[in-house]
Design an enzyme around this catalytic site. Structure first.
Site, PDB file in Angstrom:
ATOM      1  N   SER A 175      51.318 -11.371 -49.572  1.00  0.00           N
ATOM      2  CA  SER A 175      51.045 -11.082 -48.164  1.00  0.00           C
ATOM      3  C   SER A 175      50.387 -12.289 -47.509  1.00  0.00           C
ATOM      4  O   SER A 175      49.740 -13.101 -48.176  1.00  0.00           O
ATOM      5  CB  SER A 175      50.106  -9.887 -48.037  1.00  0.00           C
ATOM      6  OG  SER A 175      48.761 -10.259 -48.305  1.00  0.00           O
ATOM      7  N   ASP A 176      50.572 -12.419 -46.193  1.00  0.00           N
ATOM      8  CA  ASP A 176      49.740 -13.370 -45.472  1.00  0.00           C
ATOM      9  C   ASP A 176      48.313 -12.829 -45.491  1.00  0.00           C
ATOM     10  O   ASP A 176      48.070 -11.655 -45.797  1.00  0.00           O
ATOM     11  CB  ASP A 176      50.250 -13.583 -44.044  1.00  0.00           C
ATOM     12  CG  ASP A 176      49.897 -14.971 -43.529  1.00  0.00           C
ATOM     13  OD1 ASP A 176      48.953 -15.592 -44.044  1.00  0.00           O
ATOM     14  OD2 ASP A 176      50.568 -15.443 -42.582  1.00  0.00           O
ATOM     15  N   CYS A 177      47.372 -13.686 -45.172  1.00  0.00           N
ATOM     16  CA  CYS A 177      45.974 -13.365 -45.452  1.00  0.00           C
ATOM     17  C   CYS A 177      45.407 -12.310 -44.508  1.00  0.00           C
ATOM     18  O   CYS A 177      45.331 -12.518 -43.304  1.00  0.00           O
ATOM     19  CB  CYS A 177      45.157 -14.645 -45.428  1.00  0.00           C
ATOM     20  SG  CYS A 177      45.717 -15.769 -46.735  1.00  0.00           S
ATOM     21  N   ALA A 199      46.854  -9.641 -43.826  1.00  0.00           N
ATOM     22  CA  ALA A 199      47.935  -9.011 -43.060  1.00  0.00           C
ATOM     23  C   ALA A 199      48.066  -7.523 -43.378  1.00  0.00           C
ATOM     24  O   ALA A 199      48.459  -6.736 -42.505  1.00  0.00           O
ATOM     25  CB  ALA A 199      49.256  -9.723 -43.335  1.00  0.00           C
TER      26      ALA A 199
END
Length: 753
Positions: free
Chosen positions: A246-248, A250
């Site tokens: 995942s993006d941080c 997100a």
């Protein structure tokens, strides 16, 4: 040879020895140690956008958008390899000292292969530009370089050198200020034609070990919990075998901003079930509670853990590898610094030159260097950068180039964006000094533009509204006033623009003698700029994005349709087109044909002849008949998205009729003439960087991939649609603005299937 099956088996065996709690703990980006199993802590978060980032000293390469302007995938692959070598050298020493901190691992969250569809997007300079084909070629090259799995490499290696990560999947390019709640709505045609091809290439061609999801939703689904994107397309259609991150923070957005779930447990479950293996953030701390509530199964947690340990085994984290002997002295070594200089020189784009460049040192007594980016280190490095042991600004590069032979006067001229440099001073307190410097100089080099405080990532910048995006294409007001004031002096002036995106350069185009787009050229980029300014080598970069005249009538930032965007769908004439860039030489394409056809058949087109060379009197070009070319399927029938038809081999004859040795970028653009689904303008389908000495003539071969003849319909199906195609071979696009700027047109080859 890298054996994925062996790594998968080892991972499965190791994970089988873990408790449920231990397995769940390993899905965090900061995975803790499990001493009883001999598993050290591991932090998955590391960055290598244009050099190893945020972990101390490393070679600083130009920002990604600058490297894209080089149109040199072979060199980018070498740079990826150099970055991985430095990453390994740093990892080896960090691990030896028991340092398992963030930015110290071997999983690099690079490259960014999003499409730079809107020039306002602050993170666009992290990408390889606006074109899906260019982005796919450069993305795959960088992944192969990082992982050590490039051409002829895979047979020699038993482990990945590093693990690359293609991001941000998918349909992600601003606005930054809305990214945590935004829903990007996109049709299937734009999805499969524009937003997905680079990711598909990184997965299917380069075997990227990781893919990172985006913050936003795409068509209603959060990207890090999207069954459509992760399960159906990435793992289903493309057969992705690696891990998804995942993006941080997100996943936290699922319940806090997207409001598609109500609790952290539900968000963690949604992401895990869709196939997100590692959480950059803290939401997976709720996985065990999600398990207790019946939202996830132990099998789903186990599967994610197995994927992650497969990557760690592929990297050789639990055994000796061929990379353990890479010494720390590799970091910022001479070879890597030379690579950085080479790509910096190749990346800079000469947008205008009335003959003032290259500057002749022996004809100058005084050079005035003016501007807030002239002596700025921040403007050299872009974002996601490491630390250099030495920085060479443009001012320093110019001073070093002329030595004691020429006097160099300097003025900051103005603040980067504020209305004064000194807080207690009058407004524009450096203008008078700048005018004095200009008046006392034979030539002025004006250094303007942006840096990461004016274009960058949301929450990661120093601008007033913190979104990172640009409000428009204008230079800051302080710089516009400086530009106009210096222009009014009447001195010969070269404008050097340090930015990561298109700016409104209409005034500069009208009033400057030369304009050089420098991008963010890396920590020692001032030396490369000086090499070009003084003729040690010729500029040869090409724009990987369109430089628009303005944003009048431009689509809304939030509109993800490609209509009116980028060179393929542009409805207005640009100031400087995609693919454009001047050199000190003059390289003409004298002729081009398909390699298995008669030479010259297709080069007799009045449109396609180089300027100044008449076509055969009134005769149209003969069409190249290409049986079975580019047929991934029967004409008009949906095809597998990797075309299996025959590639087209093209021969082109280039001649440098200018007075200077130079590199040039040979480019091929194609248009399906019969199809209603073709982009509005011909699209890039091949390129190759070529070196030619003054007066040299050279035959060059290009390979146009078979799927360049396909189109994508409104249902997202890719296939050959029609029989007639126009293929353009030149050093620019086949558009009127490029022809006006260069005085040359590409050669056209008419193809009939």
């Amino acid at each position: 040879m890298i054996d994925r099956k062996k790594a998968e088996a080892a991972a499965k065996e190791l994970v089988s020895k873990m408790t449920l709690e231990e397995k769940a703990s390993q899905l965090r980006y900061d995975a803790p140690a499990i001493p009883r199993l001999g598993i050290p802590a591991y932090n998955w978060w590391n960055e290598a956008l244009h050099g190893v980032a945020r972990a101390g000293v490393a070679t600083s390469f130009p920002q990604a958008i600058g490297m894209a302007a080089a149109f040199d995938d072979g060199l980018l692959r070498r740079i990826g390899d150099a970055v991985a070598s430095e990453g390994r050298a740093k990892y080896n020493e960090s691990a030896r000292h028991g340092d398992r901190d963030i930015y110290k691992g071997l999983t690099f969250w690079s490259p960014n292969v999003n499409i730079f569809r809107d020039p306002r997007w602050g993170r666009g300079h992290e990408t390889y530009g606006e074109d899906p084909y260019l982005t796919s070629r450069l993305g795959t090259a960088y992944v192969e370089g990082l992982q050590g799995t490039g051409p002829a490499e895979d047979e020699k290696k038993e482990h990945l050198k590093a693990a690359a990560c293609a991001k941000h999947f998918a349909v992600h390019s601003g606005p930054e200020g809305l990214r945590h709640e935004f829903n990007a709505e996109v049709g299937k045609k734009d999805l499969y034609e524009t937003y997905l091809p680079a990711f598909e290439a990184c997965v299917k061609e380069a075997q990227t070990e990781a893919v990172m999801g985006a913050y936003n939703r795409t068509n209603g689904e959060p990207c890090c919990g999207s069954n459509t994107l992760i399960r159906n397309i990435l793992r289903g259609e493309w057969g992705f075998q690696g891990h998804f991150v995942s993006d941080c923070w997100a996943i936290r957005d699922f319940h806090e901003h997207h409001c598609v779930t109500k609790t952290p447990e539900e968000s963690a479950a949604m992401a895990l079930k869709a196939g997100c293996d590692v959480n950059c953030g803290v939401t997976y701390l709720h996985l065990l509670k999600a398990y207790e509530e019946g939202l996830v199964t132990e099998e789903e947690i186990t599967q994610a853990a197995e994927r992650l340990f497969t990557t760690r085994y592929l990297l050789g984290c639990f055994e000796e590898t061929e990379y353990d002997r890479i010494p720390y002295e590799t970091v910022e070594c001479r070879e890597h610094l030379e690579l950085a200089q080479r790509i910096a020189r190749e990346s800079m784009v000469l947008l205008k030159n009335d003959g003032i460049l290259p500057l002749q040192k022996d004809r100058l007594q005084t050079i005035g260097v003016i501007g807030p980016n002239a002596d700025s280190r921040r403007a050299l490095v872009g974002n996601y950068h490491g630390t250099s042991s030495r920085y060479i600004t443009l001012l320093e590069g110019i001073q070093d180039a002329v030595g004691d032979q020429v006097r160099v006067l300097y003025s900051e001229g103005c603040h980067l964006y504020r209305d004064r440099v000194e807080g207690l001073a009058w407004r524009q307190d450096r203008i008078s000094e700048a005018l004095t410097v200009a008046e006392h100089s034979d030539v002025v080099i004006l250094c303007l533009g942006l840096d990461e405080t004016l274009e960058g990532e949301e929450g990661d910048t120093g601008n007033s509204y913190a979104s990172g995006d640009k409000a428009d294409l204008q230079l800051p007001e302080s710089q516009r006033e400086l530009l106009e004031a210096v222009a009014a002096c009447g001195k010969p002036t070269v404008l050097c623009v340090l930015s990561g995106s298109a700016l409104d350069l209409r005034f500069a185009d009208a009033h400057m003698n030369a304009v050089l787009q420098v991008w963010y050229p890396g920590a020692r980029g001032g030396k490369a700029a000086a090499d070009l300014l003084f003729g040690a080598c010729s500029p040869s970069g090409k724009l990987p994005v369109t430089f628009y005249r303005d944003l009048d009538g431009f689509p809304a930032f939030e509109d993800y349709s490609m209509k009116g965007r980028t060179y393929r769908y542009l409805e207005k004439e640009p100031l400087y087109p995609f693919g454009y860039g001047l050199t000190y030489g003059r390289v003409e394409v004298c002729g081009a044909s398909l390699a298995d056809q008669k030479e010259g058949n297709a080069s007799a087109d009045a449109y396609g002849r180089p300027a100044g060379r008449p076509a055969s009197a009134g005769q149209p070009p003969a069409a190249e008949k290409v049986p079975n070319a580019g047929q991934p399927s029967d004409i008009g029938q949906p095809a597998d998205r990797t075309a299996s038809g025959r590639d087209l081999a093209v021969k082109a004859v280039l001649e440098n009729t200018g007075a200077y040795d130079t590199d040039e970028v040979l480019q091929a653009y194609i248009h399906a003439e019969d199809s209603a689904f073709a982009p509005l303008h011909p699209a890039l389908c091949a390129f190759r960087r070529v070196s030619l000495k003054a007066g040299e003539r050279k035959e060059v071969c290009l390979t146009v991939p078979a799927d360049a003849l396909t189109v994508v319909d409104e249902e997202g199906r890719r296939y050959v649609d029609g029989k007639r195609f126009s293929l353009y071979i030149g050093t620019s696009q086949p558009d009127e603005r490029s022809a006006a700027l260069t005085g040359m047109r590409p050669v056209r080859i008419d193809i009939v299937l």
